[in-house]
Design an enzyme around this catalytic site. Structure first.
Site, PDB file in Angstrom:
ATOM      1  N   ASP A 179      -1.538   6.858   6.236  1.00  0.00           N
ATOM      2  CA  ASP A 179      -2.580   5.910   5.852  1.00  0.00           C
ATOM      3  C   ASP A 179      -2.765   4.994   7.054  1.00  0.00           C
ATOM      4  O   ASP A 179      -1.889   4.186   7.362  1.00  0.00           O
ATOM      5  CB  ASP A 179      -2.121   5.121   4.616  1.00  0.00           C
ATOM      6  CG  ASP A 179      -3.088   3.998   4.231  1.00  0.00           C
ATOM      7  OD1 ASP A 179      -4.088   3.783   4.941  1.00  0.00           O
ATOM      8  OD2 ASP A 179      -2.829   3.331   3.204  1.00  0.00           O
TER       9      ASP A 179
ATOM     10  N   TRP B  62       0.835  -1.206   0.000  1.00  0.00           N
ATOM     11  CA  TRP B  62       0.000   0.000   0.000  1.00  0.00           C
ATOM     12  C   TRP B  62       0.866   1.250   0.000  1.00  0.00           C
ATOM     13  O   TRP B  62       0.576   2.216  -0.708  1.00  0.00           O
ATOM     14  CB  TRP B  62      -0.971   0.005   1.169  1.00  0.00           C
ATOM     15  CG  TRP B  62      -1.939  -1.141   1.103  1.00  0.00           C
ATOM     16  CD1 TRP B  62      -2.058  -2.168   1.986  1.00  0.00           C
ATOM     17  CD2 TRP B  62      -2.931  -1.377   0.079  1.00  0.00           C
ATOM     18  NE1 TRP B  62      -3.039  -3.033   1.577  1.00  0.00           N
ATOM     19  CE2 TRP B  62      -3.598  -2.578   0.432  1.00  0.00           C
ATOM     20  CE3 TRP B  62      -3.312  -0.692  -1.078  1.00  0.00           C
ATOM     21  CZ2 TRP B  62      -4.630  -3.108  -0.362  1.00  0.00           C
ATOM     22  CZ3 TRP B  62      -4.344  -1.226  -1.856  1.00  0.00           C
ATOM     23  CH2 TRP B  62      -4.978  -2.419  -1.484  1.00  0.00           C
TER      24      TRP B  62
ATOM     25  N   LYS C 267     -11.630  -1.980   7.366  1.00  0.00           N
ATOM     26  CA  LYS C 267     -10.750  -2.833   8.154  1.00  0.00           C
ATOM     27  C   LYS C 267     -11.177  -2.813   9.622  1.00  0.00           C
ATOM     28  O   LYS C 267     -11.356  -3.847  10.234  1.00  0.00           O
ATOM     29  CB  LYS C 267      -9.294  -2.378   8.032  1.00  0.00           C
ATOM     30  CG  LYS C 267      -8.808  -2.142   6.599  1.00  0.00           C
ATOM     31  CD  LYS C 267      -8.549  -3.439   5.846  1.00  0.00           C
ATOM     32  CE  LYS C 267      -8.452  -3.272   4.345  1.00  0.00           C
ATOM     33  NZ  LYS C 267      -7.383  -2.419   3.839  1.00  0.00           N
TER      34      LYS C 267
END
Ligand SMILES: *Cc1c(COP(=O)(O)O)cnc(C)c1O
Length: 356
Positions: A166, A99, A190
């Protein structure tokens, strides 16, 4: 059979989140209308949105001078919104996983991107500690929890330029010193709610410093000024997130959940370290409390599929590791009860007795 869902995302949610959302989909607050069909301008949804923002601020202890907005597009959209809104000439990124590297790649369209360090050569098994952020970078971007590789920043770093994070896969899992950050973003799916909504926490005075034209939908200021209502926000996911935020507050907030998260992770990592069939893939000091990655020791590697079938038959599902790490990954987000982790540990012990 009770199932424990170890999926990395979308992921397990508190029972109450699912129950309340199901109820509201039939009839929201006794209005005779479904959550699926109410107006985002209705007073019901206005209060849902306002309460979500205020609970988010309360739970994370977000200081004055910050805005919280809810957007569509996923965390991946933030990979371009962040540089669009914040990068003038140069930004610094640390490459700690898939990511992080996607975020970095996206930023390159907007200016010079300095990769201050990378653990790619070690298959992202650790978080680099030795790096220098250029003083003239417009911001420094980190990924607080590397969902795929199971590593996590355990402290909020002190950085000499605005810090952007993030935090998709560990938001609200521990107290954070938000004042150290200029911007924190993440997909909800998540640790917070279903897919379809992205949260962004922005220090207001970080905006307005770039000269490029920013399309309205990609402009944080537009979304802040319109209270996440520039266009129709994702009503149902926001409602579900609110239920999770209420649940989290009810059990004592982020300080309380952090204690539980540490207990759950310790339980599982201790078993991985003890059990002769398994080993962890991330270096110990950077082990994630959210995504526990482990593989079989070489002499047992042929039993990988059998172990997965063994745990799946016990209702412990979605434990297969990401293809870039292999083996297994147990995502044990806030809503995973300790009973689920204990059941996995029991299964690992049982499998060892049968096979080793
Ligand atoms: C899942 C994930 C993403 C991607 O999220 P989307 O909402 O699917 O775009 C980005 N960053 C991290 C750390 C993630 O875990």
């Amino acid at each position: 059979m009770k199932k424990y869902n170890f999926n990395p995302g979308p992921s397990t949610l508190p029972d109450i989140t699912i129950e309340e959302t199901a109820k509201a989909i039939k009839d929201i607050y006794g209005t005779g209308l479904s959550l699926l069909e109410i107006s985002h301008r209705s007073k019901e949804f206005e209060s849902i949105l306002a309460e979500s923002v205020s609970l988010f601020k309360e739970l994370l202890n977000i200081p004055e001078g910050y805005s919280v907005i809810f957007l569509g597009g996923g965390a991946s959209m933030q990979f371009c919104m962040v540089p669009f809104n914040l990068m003038n000439k140069k930004a610094a990124y640390i490459n700690t996983g898939t990511w992080a590297s996607k975020a970095l790649k996206e930023a390159k369209a907007f200016g010079e991107v300095v990769e201050v360090a990378s653990s790619k050569d070690a298959n992202y098994s650790f978080i680099p500690k030795d790096y220098t952020v250029p003083a003239d970078a417009d911001y420094f971007h980190i990924t607080t929890n590397n969902t795929i590789f199971g590593t996590q920043w355990h402290t909020d770093p002190d950085i000499n330029v605005p810090l952007v994070a993030d935090a998709s896969s560990d938001i609200l899992s521990r107290p954070m010193d938000v004042s150290k950050y200029a911007l924190i973003y993440g997909g909800a799916q998540k640790n917070l709610g279903p897919a379809g909504v992205t949260f962004v926490i922005i220090k207001d005075d970080i905006l307005g410093k770039v000269s490029r034209h920013i399309p309205t939908m990609l402009n944080y200021k537009e979304h802040i000024d319109n209270g996440s209502m520039y266009n129709t926000p994702p009503v149902v996911p926001i409602f579900a997130c609110l239920q999770t935020l209420k649940w989290l507050k009810g059990i004592g907030g982020v300080a309380a959940i952090e204690k539980i998260n540490i207990k759950k992770a310790d339980l599982l990592y201790n078993e991985i370290d003890r059990n002769k069939m398994f080993k962890g893939t991330a270096v110990k000091e950077d082990r994630s409390l959210m995504n526990v990655c482990f593989i079989m020791n070489p002499e047992y590697i042929a039993l990988e599929k059998e172990f997965l079938d063994f745990v799946t038959a016990k209702g412990l599902v979605n434990l297969k590791g990401h293809r870039s790490v292999g083996g297994f990954r147990a995502s044990i987000y806030n809503a995973m009860p300790i009973e689920g982790v204990q059941a996995l540990v029991n299964a690992m012990q049982e499998f060892e007795k049968l096979k080793a």
